[in-house]
Design an enzyme around this catalytic site. Structure first.
Site, PDB file in Angstrom:
ATOM      1  N   HIS A  24       0.825  -1.037  -0.065  1.00 19.94           N
ATOM      2  CA  HIS A  24       0.094  -0.045  -0.364  1.00 19.94           C
ATOM      3  C   HIS A  24       0.781   1.489  -0.117  1.00 19.94           C
ATOM      4  CE1 HIS A  24      -3.576   2.585   1.829  1.00 19.94           C
ATOM      5  NE2 HIS A  24      -3.215   3.232   1.320  1.00 19.94           N
ATOM      6  N   HIS A  26       1.514   5.030  -1.986  1.00 22.17           N
ATOM      7  CA  HIS A  26       1.448   5.808  -3.593  1.00 22.17           C
ATOM      8  C   HIS A  26       1.973   6.508  -3.745  1.00 22.17           C
ATOM      9  CE1 HIS A  26      -3.137   5.462  -2.192  1.00 22.17           C
ATOM     10  NE2 HIS A  26      -3.035   5.338  -0.972  1.00 22.17           N
ATOM     11  N   HIS A 204      -9.657   1.345  -1.226  1.00 18.33           N
ATOM     12  CA  HIS A 204      -9.359   1.974   0.850  1.00 18.33           C
ATOM     13  C   HIS A 204     -11.000   1.745   0.934  1.00 18.33           C
ATOM     14  CE1 HIS A 204      -5.633   3.519  -0.972  1.00 18.33           C
ATOM     15  NE2 HIS A 204      -5.550   3.799  -0.024  1.00 18.33           N
ATOM     16  N   GLU A 207     -10.908   3.691   6.672  1.00 14.13           N
ATOM     17  CA  GLU A 207      -9.668   4.418   7.217  1.00 14.13           C
ATOM     18  C   GLU A 207     -10.717   5.679   7.768  1.00 14.13           C
ATOM     19  OE1 GLU A 207      -7.743   6.654   3.293  1.00 14.13           O
ATOM     20  OE2 GLU A 207      -5.912   6.995   5.122  1.00 14.13           O
ATOM     21  N   ASP A 285       2.228   3.883   2.610  1.00 16.59           N
ATOM     22  CA  ASP A 285       0.827   4.878   2.955  1.00 16.59           C
ATOM     23  C   ASP A 285       1.376   6.210   1.353  1.00 16.59           C
ATOM     24  OD1 ASP A 285      -1.725   5.618   1.667  1.00 16.59           O
ATOM     25  OD2 ASP A 285      -2.221   6.783   3.547  1.00 16.59           O
ATOM     26  N   ASP A 286       1.681   7.441   1.987  1.00 15.10           N
ATOM     27  CA  ASP A 286       2.421   8.525   1.564  1.00 15.10           C
ATOM     28  C   ASP A 286       3.492   8.929   1.921  1.00 15.10           C
ATOM     29  OD1 ASP A 286       0.522   9.175  -0.443  1.00 15.10           O
ATOM     30  OD2 ASP A 286      -0.706   8.597   1.974  1.00 15.10           O
TER      31      ASP A 286
END
Ligand code: ADE
Ligand code: ZN
Length: 341
Positions: A24, A26, A204, A207, A285-286
């Site tokens: 996961h 991005h 997603h 969340e 994630d980011d």
């Protein structure tokens, strides 16, 4: 050294040394402030920041939307093929440093096509970096094309059509962006078409959105994995279903902290989910926005929760089990982990 310090130190070493996957991530969320600054200078793009430190200081979020606003602004510096190459290459080098041997990377085409950037621009840049990492590092890399859920389903259909020349580079389809008010049901038809085309499906859900969105992603989109899913714990029957069917939840601890999904890392539920035999694992994630790549996420668990060696190893093995790698490759990596312990 005290016994507990020695255990911490062994676990820190294991976090670095074990082969891992990331499921996961991005790619647009791995844009480091320095690269954002350099690309803005290169293209003469004006940013709302006066320095690299100013960019870093702006990364204080109160919820998902406050992050997404900066994330989409940041992506505005990505304009030509080489920008996308550099973005992907920087992340894959980080994976190599952190002993991530396989990664499944989300990209958001609509973030770029809405700005007039053609598919060929980003896909060629990504492809060049991925081939280089496969050759130089022996890493395996899959791509997940994600639809922006704040846009319409028609826009997602257009995105799927535009991607046609690149289907052989794409393993799965995903769903991201503003969750509340944009339930999975909004995209039921486009994911049905994606499934018929042979793509695996992730979304997603849970969340910021409720457990009901996780149910919708399972029942209406027929997902192979849920991204995040931490709010599933609010629905005991969903928990039972996730456990029975071993549907993976790609949990992102630092993201959940930075976006105020949890107020304190010590209250994160990932180890409870693991104890209940759910298929959870750790992801970043980011990373450039949330303060850490994969290993920093594991370290955040180690430093704030009662993470044992057994739980750490299970999380790492789950990252292989839940991946889209062939069964035999998963088995080999899991055997390799056992041989290192
Ligand atoms: N896009 C990038 N990061 C995201 C996240 N954490 N949730 C939803 N959409 C995203
Ligand atoms: Zn995400």
């Amino acid at each position: 050294m005290s016994e507990s310090k020695a255990i911490q130190s062994r676990l820190e070493s294991l976090i670095q040394a074990l082969p891992k996957t990331e499921l996961h991530l991005h790619i647009e969320g791995s844009l480091e402030p320095q690269l954002m600054w350099d690309l803005a200078q290169k293209h003469g793009v004006s940013l709302a920041y006066s320095s690299v430190d100013d960019i870093k200081d702006a990364y204080q979020f109160e919820d998902l939307q406050s992050f997404l606003d900066l994330y989409y602004q940041g992506a505005s510096v990505l304009l030509d093929e080489d920008d996308f190459y550099q973005l992907m290459w920087a992340y894959l080098c980080k994976c190599n440093e952190q002993h991530v041997v396989h990664t499944e990377i989300m990209f958001d085409p609509q973030t770029h096509t809405e700005r007039g950037i053609e598919f060929s621009v980003f896909m060629k840049g990504f492809e060049r970096a991925i081939k280089q990492a496969e050759n130089e590092f022996g890493m395996s890399v899959y791509l997940i094309m994600s639809f922006l859920r704040h846009l319409s389903e028609d826009s997602a259909f257009a995105c799927l059509a535009q991607a046609k020349p690149y289907y052989n580079m794409i393993k799965a389809l995903g769903l991201d962006s503003s969750e509340l008010g944009n339930p999975p049901s909004k995209f039921e038809r486009v994911f049905k078409q994606g499934k018929e085309l042979g793509f695996l499906i992730v979304a997603h859900a849970g969340e910021e959105g409720p457990a009901d969105y996780v149910w919708e992603a399972i029942r209406l989109l027929d997902v192979d994995r849920i991204d995040h899913g931490v709010r599933s714990s609010e629905d005991p029957s969903l928990m039972e279903y996730l456990k029975t069917h071993q549907i993976p939840l790609t949990v992102c601890p630092l993201s959940n902290l930075k976006l105020c999904v949890v107020n304190d890392m010590a209250q994160h539920n990932i180890l409870d989910l693991l104890d209940m035999d759910l298929m959870v694992m750790v992801n970043s994630d980011d990373p450039s926005y949330f303060g850490g790549y994969l290993n920093e996420n594991y370290l955040a668990l180690l430093h704030n929760l009662p993470l044992t060696e057994k739980a750490l190893v299970k999380l790492v093995k789950n990252s292989f089990s839940a991946s889209f790698l062939p069964k035999e490759t998963k088995r080999e990596w899991i055997a390799k982990i056992d041989s290192l312990l």
